[in-house]
Structures are given as C-alpha cells and as structure tokens.
Design a protein around this motif. Structure first.
Motif, short mmCIF file in Angstrom:
data_model
loop_
_atom_site.label_atom_id
_atom_site.label_comp_id
_atom_site.label_asym_id
_atom_site.label_seq_id
_atom_site.Cartn_x
_atom_site.Cartn_y
_atom_site.Cartn_z
N ARG A 53 0.85 -1.19 0.00
CA ARG A 53 0.00 0.00 0.00
C ARG A 53 0.88 1.24 0.00
NH1 ARG A 53 -5.39 -0.88 1.45
NH2 ARG A 53 -5.56 1.26 0.75
N LEU A 55 1.90 4.75 1.16
CA LEU A 55 1.76 5.57 2.36
C LEU A 55 2.59 6.82 2.15
CD1 LEU A 55 1.06 6.19 5.33
CD2 LEU A 55 2.89 4.61 6.00
N TYR A 87 3.97 -1.73 3.26
CA TYR A 87 3.80 -0.34 2.83
C TYR A 87 4.96 0.14 1.97
CZ TYR A 87 -0.28 0.07 5.72
OH TYR A 87 -1.53 -0.11 6.24
N TYR A 127 -2.77 7.26 4.00
CA TYR A 127 -2.85 5.89 3.49
C TYR A 127 -3.71 5.90 2.23
CZ TYR A 127 -1.12 4.64 8.11
OH TYR A 127 -0.36 4.54 9.26
N ALA A 142 -7.06 9.16 -0.12
CA ALA A 142 -6.64 8.54 1.15
C ALA A 142 -7.83 7.85 1.82
CB ALA A 142 -6.06 9.60 2.08
N MET A 159 -2.43 0.98 10.87
CA MET A 159 -1.73 0.31 9.77
C MET A 159 -2.37 -1.04 9.46
SD MET A 159 2.27 1.02 10.51
CE MET A 159 2.94 2.64 10.24
N VAL A 162 -5.88 -0.53 7.75
CA VAL A 162 -5.74 -0.20 6.33
C VAL A 162 -5.26 -1.42 5.56
CG1 VAL A 162 -4.47 1.18 4.63
CG2 VAL A 162 -5.37 2.27 6.70
N HIS A 163 -4.23 -2.08 6.06
CA HIS A 163 -3.67 -3.25 5.37
C HIS A 163 -4.73 -4.33 5.15
CE1 HIS A 163 -0.98 -6.36 4.09
NE2 HIS A 163 -1.36 -7.14 5.10
#
Length: 192
Positions: A53, A55, A87, A127, A142, A159, A162-163
């Motif tokens: 992802r 960042l 990331y 993110y 984002a 984190m 989002v992941h």
C-alpha cells in the motif's frame, strides 16, 4: 556495577541501531522509506507491483513529533515489520521544494502540495487507496489520514486496519470501534 554498565551499554546500542538517521534535509530516514521521483501515480504503480500500500508521510525539519514517531513508535518490531512488508512509504517535506506530481496530474513543490492537501500537522500519514481515479488528489484518495504523533497501539492498529482493508468491509466497525476492540483484546489500556 559492571552489570549496570553492561545493561546501559546494551540499551544504548539497541536504541542507536533502530533509530532513523537524519538526512541532509533534516528529516528522519529509515530503511523502509523509498526515494522516488515523487510522481504519485508511478509510486502507486510500484507499490501495487510489490503488493504493498502507498503511504505518504509528510514531515518537517525539527519536528519533535516526527522525532517521537521515529524514535519511539516506528522502531517497534511489529510496526517496523508492518512498514517494511506492507507499505511503500514516500516521504515529503512540509517546507520542501522538490516537485511532486499528484494523482490528478498537477505538479507542485512539496510545500505547495502540502498546502493543496490541507496538511497542517507533522507528521501526517496518508494511506492511499489501491485504485485512484486520475481526477483525485492524494488527499481525496486517502482511505485514512493520521495527523500528528500517536502511540504504538494506535499506529499499529491503523496500519493493520488499512492493510486488512477493514474500511471497505460491510460491518459496523469503523476505525474507532476497531481500535477500541483491539485495546480490549490486548489489555494495554492505550486510548490515544
């Protein structure tokens, strides 16, 4: 006495090994940061090719909160592994002059881009979603924005949230509810 000196030496060595160094621009540099041409569409493509992802991390010289994150939070083994493995981190300087090309095609200096995105605090972590419309700005693309310094638990939870793409799940658990649940599960009492 020898035991105390040995313990202090080991503690100092472990801190110096993990803390990020300052670059010529006065910003912290870590092994998990990428030095790119700051074309965000290209950066997103490269992140996707690595199954990571994007960042975007906006920082500034002399920022005590950036220092706190680099010396106390990002060095946590779980957080460092999350950054390294999941990331693609692009660092921008809130007051920098390097050109950045936004997803919408506009090219501005770092400082003007930060102004365009409404960045007021450092560090700010943006993110980015996996698929960005070419009319969107990075701020619009984002899925989460973290303005300021937060504790290890909050940072790791965001984190992870989002992941795992928890923002897109059809459940009644936004980040705050997810974070509260994770605090209860860990029993760590972190609330920030």
């Amino acid at each position: 006495m020898k035991r105390i000196l040995l313990t202090l030496t080991v503690m100092l060595l472990s801190v110096s090994v993990h803390s990020a160094e300052l670059g010529d621009d006065g910003l912290h540099k870590a092994s998990w940061m990428r030095d790119t041409f700051k074309d965000l569409s290209e950066d997103l493509g490269e992140a996707k090719s690595e199954n990571k992802r994007l960042l975007i991390m906006v920082e500034q010289r002399g920022c005590v909160y950036c220092t706190k994150m680099h010396e106390e939070v990002f060095v946590d083994s779980e957080i460092e592994a999350m950054l390294e493995n999941n990331y693609f981190v692009v660092q921008l300087n809130l007051h920098g002059d390097i050109e950045v090309t936004d997803f919408d095609g506009e090219t501005l200096s770092e400082k003007d881009m930060a102004r365009k995105w409404g960045i007021l605090f450092t560090p700010t972590l943006m993110y980015i979603t996996e698929n960005v419309d070419s009319r969107q700005t990075a701020r619009e693309a984002a899925v989460a924005v973290m303005p300021g310094a937060f504790a290890k638990g909050t940072t790791l939870d965001l984190m992870t949230w989002v992941h795992e793409k928890r923002y897109s799940l059809d459940i009644d658990e936004d980040f705050q509810r997810y974070h509260a649940r994770r605090i209860r599960e860990r029993g760590d009492g972190l609330t920030d």
